[in-house]
Each structure stands twice: as C-alpha cells, then as structure tokens.
Motif scaffolding. Sequence first.
Motif, short mmCIF file in Angstrom:
data_model
loop_
_atom_site.label_atom_id
_atom_site.label_comp_id
_atom_site.label_asym_id
_atom_site.label_seq_id
_atom_site.Cartn_x
_atom_site.Cartn_y
_atom_site.Cartn_z
N CYS B 122 0.84 -1.21 0.00
CA CYS B 122 0.00 0.00 0.00
C CYS B 122 0.86 1.25 0.00
O CYS B 122 0.57 2.22 -0.68
N THR B 123 1.93 1.21 0.78
CA THR B 123 2.74 2.42 0.91
C THR B 123 3.57 2.67 -0.33
O THR B 123 3.88 3.81 -0.65
N ILE B 124 3.92 1.60 -1.04
CA ILE B 124 4.82 1.79 -2.18
C ILE B 124 4.06 1.94 -3.50
O ILE B 124 4.25 2.90 -4.24
N ASN B 125 3.17 0.99 -3.75
CA ASN B 125 2.62 0.91 -5.11
C ASN B 125 1.30 1.64 -5.31
O ASN B 125 1.09 2.24 -6.34
N LEU B 126 0.42 1.52 -4.33
CA LEU B 126 -0.95 1.94 -4.61
C LEU B 126 -1.11 3.47 -4.50
O LEU B 126 -0.44 4.12 -3.71
N ASP B 127 -2.00 3.98 -5.30
CA ASP B 127 -2.31 5.40 -5.28
C ASP B 127 -3.54 5.61 -4.41
O ASP B 127 -4.66 5.65 -4.91
N ILE B 128 -3.31 5.71 -3.10
CA ILE B 128 -4.44 5.79 -2.17
C ILE B 128 -4.28 7.00 -1.25
O ILE B 128 -3.24 7.66 -1.24
N ASP B 129 -5.34 7.30 -0.49
CA ASP B 129 -5.31 8.45 0.40
C ASP B 129 -5.13 8.05 1.86
O ASP B 129 -4.63 8.83 2.66
N LEU B 130 -5.59 6.86 2.19
CA LEU B 130 -5.80 6.56 3.60
C LEU B 130 -5.51 5.07 3.84
O LEU B 130 -5.80 4.23 3.01
N ILE B 131 -4.92 4.79 5.01
CA ILE B 131 -4.74 3.40 5.44
C ILE B 131 -5.40 3.27 6.79
O ILE B 131 -5.14 4.07 7.70
N SER B 132 -6.28 2.31 6.92
CA SER B 132 -6.91 2.11 8.23
C SER B 132 -6.62 0.69 8.71
O SER B 132 -6.29 -0.19 7.91
N PHE B 133 -6.70 0.51 9.99
CA PHE B 133 -6.47 -0.81 10.57
C PHE B 133 -7.70 -1.21 11.37
O PHE B 133 -8.49 -0.36 11.78
N ASN B 134 -7.81 -2.51 11.59
CA ASN B 134 -8.83 -2.97 12.51
C ASN B 134 -8.20 -3.00 13.89
O ASN B 134 -7.40 -3.89 14.21
N PHE B 135 -8.56 -2.02 14.70
CA PHE B 135 -7.88 -1.88 15.97
C PHE B 135 -8.48 -2.77 17.06
O PHE B 135 -7.98 -2.83 18.16
N ALA B 136 -9.61 -3.45 16.74
CA ALA B 136 -10.26 -4.24 17.79
C ALA B 136 -9.48 -5.51 18.10
O ALA B 136 -9.46 -5.97 19.23
N THR B 137 -8.81 -6.04 17.12
CA THR B 137 -8.01 -7.24 17.35
C THR B 137 -6.53 -6.87 17.38
O THR B 137 -6.15 -5.80 16.92
N LYS B 138 -5.77 -7.77 17.91
CA LYS B 138 -4.33 -7.50 17.97
C LYS B 138 -3.77 -7.53 16.56
O LYS B 138 -4.06 -8.44 15.78
N LEU B 139 -3.01 -6.53 16.23
CA LEU B 139 -2.47 -6.47 14.88
C LEU B 139 -1.49 -7.63 14.68
O LEU B 139 -0.66 -7.90 15.53
N PRO B 140 -1.62 -8.33 13.55
CA PRO B 140 -0.78 -9.51 13.34
C PRO B 140 0.66 -9.17 12.97
O PRO B 140 1.44 -10.05 12.68
N PHE B 141 0.99 -7.86 12.91
CA PHE B 141 2.37 -7.51 12.55
C PHE B 141 2.79 -6.27 13.31
O PHE B 141 1.98 -5.56 13.91
N PHE B 142 4.06 -6.03 13.26
CA PHE B 142 4.66 -4.88 13.94
C PHE B 142 4.68 -3.71 12.96
O PHE B 142 5.07 -3.87 11.80
#
Lengths: 268, 294
Positions: B122-142
């Motif tokens: 997402c950070t490198i290739n995609l042309d997007i405005d926003l990144i959201s996470f699902n904060f209710a569960t523990k994020l599977p990555f650092f």
Amino acid sequence: MNRDYAIEKQFLTRSYDSSSEIELLLEDRYSITGGQKPFMVFGKPEKQAPIKLEDNNTIPITKERKYNTRTELKNYFQQTLANQKRLIKKIQAYNRSKSEKPFPVKKMLHHYKIPEFEDFIPLNTLWQKYTQELLFPQKNIPPMSIVLPRLSSADLNGCLLTVLKSKNHNLVGTRGIVVCDTQHSFIICVPRNEDSKEWNENKQEFSPLEMMGGIRVVLKKGSLFGFDVVLPGSEEECIGFTIIGSRFEFRTSDRSGKKFKNHNVDDL
Amino acid sequence: MLYDLNVPWPSNGYSVPATPSQTIGFKNTIVTLYTLGYRQIAINFQLQENVKLPINQPERLNPIPMNTLRDDLCEKFPGLKLYSRVTLIVNDPSKCQGLAKLQGHFDILAVQPTSEKALQLCTINLDIDLISFNFATKLPFFIKHKTVGSAVDKGIKFEICYATVVAGYGADLGINSQMIRKNFFSNVLQLIRGCRSRGIIVSSGATLASQVRNSGDVLTILKTVGLDNSRAKACVTLSPERVLVNGRLRVRSYKQTILEGNDGDLVGSEDVPSKKRLADSSSGRLLKKARKGE
C-alpha cells in the motif's frame, strides 16, 4: 543608349546610403571618359579590427554577444517594474499634497512607458481562439478526462488569469492577461481602477497600485489561478478551470512534454 | 471545521442493498454527527478484496446513492457536505487489482491491510489516500517506522476509528469489550510510535448514532495516548482535510495540475456544472468587456 540603371541602382542601395553617390558612381562606370572598370565595388570596405583573443585563447564575450531576446525581455520587465515603483511614489506624493485635480494617470503611464491592459486584449482574443481549437476540435465538448491533459500542456500566454487563493493575501483577486509564463511565476498585465479586482467594481476610490495597472509578477508557488474558456459558437457560455500553481512550476517548453505525477498535498 | 471520514454504509458488497431501516439508522448517525459540529462527512463502503466488481456496469460500482442522500440531508442541514469513500480490505497484495477501477467513482480511496506485506504494498505501489487498521483485534504484525514514514511522506494518512472502543464490540464478536479496549490502546500506541505522531486522522466508524463522540472527547482520548494539543487537533481538522483534497483532486484534476471549475475550492462537494454564463463571474464580465471593446 539611354538607361536609368534601375537594376544597378537597386543593388547599390544596399551598399550606399545616398542616391547622388550611386548616380555618380554609375556615371563614372559607364561614361566613355571614365575609368570603365569591368568591376564594381559593392559596400564600403570597412576596416575591421582583429578580434582580440583572451589569455586562454577564447573569443571574449562582448556586449553584442550577450544581446538576446531573453535578456532583453528580462531587462524590459525590470525596467518597467522600476518605473512602476517610481510612478507609485509620485502618485502617493501627489495624494499627500491634497490637490483638487485628479492625478493625470494616463499621461504619466505614457511617460513611464508602462503597458496597459487594453494593449493585450488582442493577445487574449488570439489565445481564446487557440484554446478553442485545442480543446474542442469537433465543436462539441469532450469529457474532462481528455480536456484537462490537453490544457495542462497548453500555452498560457494571453490567458486572463485570476488569483483565487494565495499564501500572500494581498495577491488574491489580482487578475490580468499573461504576458510571460516563466518557471516560477506568471507575469501578467493587470487592468486599472474598477476592473482591477473583483470587489472593486462598485468602488470609487482606488489605491495607487490599482490606479496604475501595469505588470505584476505573481509567484506560482502556493497560489491557485482561475481562468475561463469561452465555448465556440456562443459568446455567453464558458467553462472555468483552475491551475494549481505549486504543481505548475515548469518552463513552458518543459511543460509541453511533461508527464505529471501526483504528490503529497500538504503544501496546497 | 470538523471532519469525519468514516461513517460505514450499512451494506458491505454489491449483492445486498441496504434495507430502509438500516438507511434510517445510518441517516441518524449523520444527523448526530452534524449536531456535534462535524460538517464534512465521508460515507464508507467496505469491500473485501475477493468481491467481484460489476465492471460492466460502471454506474453500479458505487452502491451509495450519493445524489439522493445529498438531496435528503444537505438542504435540511446547511453546511453539511457528503463524500463517498471505499475501503478495500487487502490481505494478499497480488489480488487487489480492483482499486484502479474504483478510482473515478469514489472520492476517497482507503485500504485496510491485514498483513505486513499488504501494508508495504500500500505504501509503495498503490495510489491511495488513507490506510486504516482494525484496531479491535491485535495487529498480526509490527508497524515499522520505515514503511509508515514513507507513506506519510507520500501524503497517505493513517486512520484511527474510535467506534469500537466506545461500543465495546467490533467486527469480531468473540472477544469481550475489555480485550477490545486493551487492543485498541496498544495498537494506537504502536501506530503513533510508528509514524512519530504525524499523519494520523481520527474518525468515528460509528454504525449507531450513540457511538458518535464530539471533538472534545476525541481530543481527550488522543491526549491520553500521548499526543500534544496541536497534533491532536490536527487529527480531526487539518489531516482529514488533506485526505479529502488528495482524493478529490484525483477525481477532479489531471495529476494535480489543472482542474475544472474556478471557484477557488480544491475539494468541491458536488459535481459543478461545467458550463456557466460569462456574466455570472467577475472575471467573466471583464473578459466579455474586453471582447466587446476590441
């Protein structure tokens, strides 16, 4: 044989300034008693001083060599801007003197050689024609996805621009016809008095700057510029467009073949 | 002006349209947000990455009836502006080809990565405005500062939705409210550490009107997780505005150079009529005068 040596005279005018000299020369050339030389000298043999080479064997850069259109234009703008400053000071001094008569702006504009908005109106007409041909070749309006790329590489000299937003709040509302489109700025020629700004239409008194008009240098960075394109076939309808100045900082020649990219919008 | 860039549209997917009762609940949320001072609201349409897009019918790509919603709400509530947003849940980076096709139909493009690889893409290739996470569960990555920092430099913002922590239940009903709150705060702290307090926006993500909070409460939450006053305020005002500008410029302009319409507004809510009369605007009048005078 009676001849007026039309062809010879025509040739000789390029070398000699006075017609009497030419006639004298021709008479001498063709008369029986004259020299009757089989050749003729065109041009004055001028003695040219040999070019002095500099120490490192290069031809020195003289004043003539520096002379080109770009620098001339630059000099012209600098001179005009300096003249405008002088005129403004004059108007301010006149206002302080509380004279009853209005300041003779028109005369002073002529005196200081400050260009007027009205001089550039034909340029704007030409630009409108050019843009219409560029954008609407088939007389109908193509979708905006086609129009906008074309417009982004179009020439803007002669376009009537308005500063819609700017970091410099004094510039907002300034409008005029683009005289020169440089890498970092638009040089525009602005109208005077009630035409000078959108909200000046019903005003009676104007600042010295508004009274003068002339040219302005507007930085592209941090500004939004708006302009209208009149639709072909109708004098009443137009389409408005906005230029994002911060993304437009290219020379005209570079811009025509430029591939634009989206960037971080934090500076807009 | 306050921004809320995440009000979920009741239906997720193209097959099931929103029922009337759902629509009413959704409108109530918007009205509540309006009374709390939020003026610019984006309606979020969430998509799984494997959903087939109705590419053959471009008008169906955006299932949110923006025009009818604007007619219903904007007249009654002056100053309210509605935008559409799509959030694509990306797990496998190779599968998300659909984003480019959605571009012209939504104002804001967002991505919810569920793996580290997806976040990197997402950070490198995609042309997007926003990144959201699902904060209710523990994020599977650092969350690494390197990836997040490059995204922030590109102008991509990160979203924090507070509805899950307010409601106490999220997308996964299996976990209890205490766990959700614990996860939320640990995730938010991780994100703030990852992006060094820059480029964060806060939105509601509220499915019910009762989950909406006013700006004071939002600022209090942000202060408890360690943001200072000005940065916390930027999360609800300045950063969301930039997201909107970025998204709208993608739709309205050609590569952020020239856009249609010259009312001096980069965002511009509704699609402006392309034609207008010369006599309507001041510069048009000057142009007319010049053309007559020559």
